[in-house]
Structures are given as C-alpha cells and as structure tokens.
Design an enzyme around this catalytic site. Structure first.
Site, PDB file in Angstrom:
ATOM      1  CG  ASP A  54      -1.999  -1.030   1.206  1.00 38.27           C
ATOM      2  OD1 ASP A  54      -2.458  -1.377   0.100  1.00 38.27           O
ATOM      3  OD2 ASP A  54      -2.404  -1.492   2.279  1.00 38.27           O
ATOM      4  CG  ASP A  73      -6.826  -1.278  -1.413  1.00 33.06           C
ATOM      5  OD1 ASP A  73      -7.104  -2.490  -1.484  1.00 33.06           O
ATOM      6  OD2 ASP A  73      -5.861  -0.840  -0.750  1.00 33.06           O
TER       7      ASP A  73
END
Length: 174
Positions: free
Chosen positions: A114, A130
């Site tokens: 991330d 995401d």
C-alpha cells in the site's frame, strides 16, 4: 468474446496496480515518504498483512485464498454468465482487478503493498487495487440504479409514485 468491458477494465486495472506497486517498492521502500501535498496526501510505503482498515491483520494466508475465490467467481460470471450491462462489466471487472492485484501480492509476498496515504483524514494507506474495488462497487450501484429506473419506467426519486394513464395527477401505487 463476450463481456469485453469486464476484461478491459480488469486487465487494465491489474496492469496499473502492479506497475504502481513495483514503482512504490523501488522508490518508496528505500527512502522516506514523498509529500505530494504536505499534511494532506503523501506516498508512504506500507506492507499490509490484513485487509482494509487492518481488518484480519496477519491473516494473509486466509486473505490470499479469499482473493483467489473472488477472482475465480467473477471470471466465471464474465465467461459463463449472460451478457452484462456496460456498468456491470466495468464494475465487476474493476472488482476482479482489485482481487487479482492484491491476490498477486498476497501469493508472492505474503502481504499487500500500500502507498496512497491521506494524512488529513487519517485514512488507512491504500493502493490502486483498493481504488479499483471501490470504483467497481460504484459502477455496480450506478448500473443497479439505472436498471431500477428502467424497470419502474420513471425518473421519479420514489418508485411508490406513478402517473395513472389518462390522469393529470400523480397517485400512490396500490
């Protein structure tokens, strides 16, 4: 090939996700975060062993199989199901891209990379996969709303109201 929009959205989503994660590993891992908008939006390298908001933290083994299951189910829907509407193809394709993109990370690394960090609202750090999942859900909702509007034959905000034939006023459905 049917449901071409599914595959276009899905494959482009996976390519973009994996390319940006590769960039994040090469550019963000060895050094400090990058402040794109100080105090608001940074690029911060994070290895996430859980899901969104660190749910199921340290459950990468379970989550990789869930990712695989979702990806397979959606691929079967696109291949063996009927012709999907435009919004459904985009929506399911983007959700598939998110499941595949994060699934690749889980199978290869044991964690998800991330790097998007919204500092000002203390939002969990996230990635392109995401974003794809959330955009996919938004597309599915748009498709659902359009479909419901077509079924009721109305652009009214309330499906409980309809125009009676031959009358000038709106009446409640019985």
């Amino acid at each position: 090939m049917k449901n071409k929009g599914f595959w276009l959205a899905g494959i482009l989503g996976v390519i973009l996700d994996q390319a940006t994660k590769r960039w994040a590993v090469e550019r963000l891992l060895p050094g400090p975060e990058i402040e794109l908008w100080p105090g608001v939006f940074h690029l911060t390298y994070v290895e996430n062993t859980g899901a969104a908001w660190s749910l199921f933290e340290d459950s990468a083994e379970l989550l990789k199989w869930i990712s695989l299951g979702v990806a397979l189910a959606l691929a079967l829907l696109a291949i063996r199901g009927g012709i999907l509407g435009r919004w459904e193809q985009a929506g399911y394709g983007l959700v598939w891209a998110g499941a595949v993109g994060n699934g690749i990370d889980r199978f290869v690394n044991g964690y998800v990379v991330d790097f998007f960090n919204l500092i000002w609202i203390r939002f969990p750090v996230f990635n392109v996969a995401d974003v794809a999942i959330n955009l996919g859900v938004a597309c599915l909702l748009i498709g659902l709303l359009q479909d419901n509007s077509k079924k009721t034959g109305s652009t009214s905000a309330s499906p409980c109201l309809e125009k009676k034939p031959g009358r000038d006023s709106t009446h409640f459905k019985d």
